[in-house]
Design an enzyme around this catalytic site. Structure first.
Site, PDB file in Angstrom:
ATOM      1  N   PRO A  20       0.849  -1.198   0.000  1.00  0.00           N
ATOM      2  CG  PRO A  20       0.114  -0.953   2.207  1.00  0.00           C
ATOM      3  CD  PRO A  20       0.848  -1.893   1.290  1.00  0.00           C
ATOM      4  CD  GLN A  81      -2.526  -0.128   5.272  1.00  0.00           C
ATOM      5  OE1 GLN A  81      -2.387   1.030   4.867  1.00  0.00           O
ATOM      6  NE2 GLN A  81      -1.500  -0.898   5.576  1.00  0.00           N
ATOM      7  CB  CYS A 120       1.103   5.147   8.822  1.00  0.00           C
ATOM      8  SG  CYS A 120       1.263   6.796   8.106  1.00  0.00           S
ATOM      9  N   GLY A 221      10.627  -4.096   2.691  1.00  0.00           N
ATOM     10  CA  GLY A 221      11.663  -3.109   2.942  1.00  0.00           C
ATOM     11  C   GLY A 221      12.851  -3.261   2.023  1.00  0.00           C
TER      12      GLY A 221
HETATM   13  C1  LIG Z   1       4.634   7.285  -0.763  1.00  0.00           C
HETATM   14  C2  LIG Z   1       4.416   6.157   0.212  1.00  0.00           C
HETATM   15  C3  LIG Z   1       3.169   5.933   0.740  1.00  0.00           C
HETATM   16  C4  LIG Z   1       2.967   4.892   1.656  1.00  0.00           C
HETATM   17  N1  LIG Z   1       1.697   4.655   2.113  1.00  0.00           N
HETATM   18  C5  LIG Z   1       1.475   3.582   2.921  1.00  0.00           C
HETATM   19  C6  LIG Z   1       0.147   3.233   3.325  1.00  0.00           C
HETATM   20  O1  LIG Z   1      -0.857   3.858   2.933  1.00  0.00           O
HETATM   21  N2  LIG Z   1       0.012   2.162   4.153  1.00  0.00           N
HETATM   22  C7  LIG Z   1       1.086   1.421   4.582  1.00  0.00           C
HETATM   23  O2  LIG Z   1       0.906   0.471   5.334  1.00  0.00           O
HETATM   24  N3  LIG Z   1       2.339   1.734   4.212  1.00  0.00           N
HETATM   25  C8  LIG Z   1       2.545   2.780   3.371  1.00  0.00           C
HETATM   26  N4  LIG Z   1       3.813   3.033   2.953  1.00  0.00           N
HETATM   27  C9  LIG Z   1       4.922   2.141   3.364  1.00  0.00           C
HETATM   28  C10 LIG Z   1       5.165   1.038   2.325  1.00  0.00           C
HETATM   29  O3  LIG Z   1       4.033   0.215   2.180  1.00  0.00           O
HETATM   30  C11 LIG Z   1       6.372   0.176   2.713  1.00  0.00           C
HETATM   31  O4  LIG Z   1       6.127  -0.422   3.950  1.00  0.00           O
HETATM   32  C12 LIG Z   1       7.674   0.977   2.826  1.00  0.00           C
HETATM   33  O5  LIG Z   1       7.791   1.916   1.777  1.00  0.00           O
HETATM   34  C13 LIG Z   1       8.908   0.054   2.815  1.00  0.00           C
HETATM   35  O6  LIG Z   1       8.938  -0.699   1.634  1.00  0.00           O
HETATM   36  P1  LIG Z   1       9.938  -0.321   0.416  1.00  0.00           P
HETATM   37  O7  LIG Z   1      11.313  -0.294   0.975  1.00  0.00           O
HETATM   38  O8  LIG Z   1       9.690  -1.402  -0.608  1.00  0.00           O
HETATM   39  O9  LIG Z   1       9.548   1.038  -0.074  1.00  0.00           O
HETATM   40  C14 LIG Z   1       4.040   4.081   2.061  1.00  0.00           C
HETATM   41  C15 LIG Z   1       5.313   4.322   1.525  1.00  0.00           C
HETATM   42  C16 LIG Z   1       5.517   5.336   0.609  1.00  0.00           C
HETATM   43  C17 LIG Z   1       6.892   5.544   0.036  1.00  0.00           C
END
Ligand SMILES: Cc1cc2nc3c(=O)[nH]c(=O)nc-3n(C[C@H](O)[C@H](O)[C@H](O)COP(=O)(O)O)c2cc1C
Length: 340
Positions: A20, A81, A120, A221
């Protein structure tokens, strides 16, 4: 070959999920990622309270929250979510989502699971006791999971971080508690709330959660290429992986991972293919959200698609000023010319 990951009616052969991302992973993006190989998507976070209040507003007041939970057939299987801190609102919102009977676009398909946001880091959310703040209040977090679990038949999944800060990396105990409260799956982002998105996500936390619970664990991550996914699976034993930023401007990442899993050689997209996808993406956003909002929201995606190309910074500037799809196309034509 990993075992398939089952979540309710969904079976994910590769455990490959799109994360998400509020303001990023909307319907258009989710569909592109599904087509590229993501096996499961999750909505942008939806405020449980706003969803509930919206239902009580006058019929003439347009629903703004419910559309975030709408699901088209192409992006399913998809979880919605919810975020919030009050078990009653979380429960009511989950029941609405399961019933599909509510004001505002309910979509073509029902969610396959209800996911609860406990990660979050944003002050506006955590400051309200929501999102990652729930990791500091396991009792309340468990009450939310229990309330939602008792109210719906859908699986209830929980997305957490490593903990609040370096001194309180409580993910394994916390995950155990969520499991006891009825959670069907846990996703772990290996950073604390205090880290926001700073380097690095810690796979050891995901491994520790996997050891602590018997429900499936999804690792999240810093997955930016197939090798990152292989490493996370190896280091954590996770049952699935969830990708967020790695897919921005690069839904092809899912194809790369599938190729690895299926022992196929991966051919990265040509610049022309990448730009063609960017244009499809922008056009779909405009078609779904209208010219003004669609274009405004598409811009950041367009900038991401330019990453790594020669002349990207000039293109980026031009894209920020582009007024319509034709102008975006013209900028990309010049960019492709520069990269010939
Ligand atoms: C722009 C943005 C918006 C996000 N919005 C949400 C969200 O609505 N809900 C959530 O659980 N995590 C949210 N996240 C976190 C991501 O789902 C994820 O846990 C985090 O970016 C780590 O993963 P990555 O290293 O692949 O980016 C958001 C991340 C980013 C960058």
């Amino acid at each position: 070959m990993m075992a398939p990951l089952k979540i309710g009616t969904a079976t994910l052969a590769h455990g490959l999920m799109l994360a998400p991302m509020a303001g990023v992973s909307d319907t258009s993006f989710r569909i592109l990622c599904r087509r590229a190989g993501a096996e499961y998507t999750v909505s942008e976070m939806v405020s449980a309270k706003a969803l509930c209040f919206e239902q009580k507003s006058r019929p003439s007041v347009p629903a703004r929250t419910a559309p975030l939970a709408a699901i088209t057939a192409e992006e399913a299987p998809m979880a919605v979510q919810l975020f919030g801190s009050e078990p009653d609102f979380m429960k009511e919102a989950a029941m609405l989502l399961e019933s599909g009977q509510y004001k505002g676009a309910a979509g073509e398909v029902c969610p396959v699971a209800i996911d609860i946001n406990m990660g979050c880091p944003v002050a506006k959310v955590a400051g309200n006791g929501e999102g990652s703040a729930l990791m500091r209040d396991p009792r309340r977090a468990a009450a939310i999971v229990r309330a939602v679990k008792d109210a719906v038949r859908l699986p209830v999944t929980v997305k957490i971080r490593a903990g609040w800060d370096d001194n309180s990396k409580n993910a394994p105990e916390f995950a155990k508690r969520m499991e006891a409260a009825g959670a069907d799956l846990i996703t772990v982002h290996g950073r604390t709330r205090q880290q926001f998105y700073a380097p690095y996500s810690d796979n050891r936390v995901i491994a520790a959660v996997k050891q602590a619970v018997s429900i499936p664990v999804v690792g999240n991550g810093d997955l930016f290429c197939a090798a990152d996914v292989a490493r996370m699976r190896e280091e954590t034993g996770c049952d699935g992986v969830m990708i967020a930023r790695g897919a921005m401007g690069n839904p092809f990442l899912f194809s790369e991972i599938l190729a690895m899993d299926e022992g196929r050689e991966y051919t990265p997209p040509t610049d022309r293919e990448r730009i063609a996808l960017a244009l499809t993406h922008a056009a779909d956003m405009v078609a779904r959200k209208g010219e003004r909002i669609g274009l405004a929201e598409a811009r950041k995606h367009m900038l991401w698609y330019c990453k790594g190309l020669r002349g990207a910074s000039v293109a980026r500037e031009a894209l920020t000023r582009a007024e319509g799809l034709e102008e975006i196309r013209a900028v990309f034509d010049t960019l492709l010319e520069t990269n010939r």
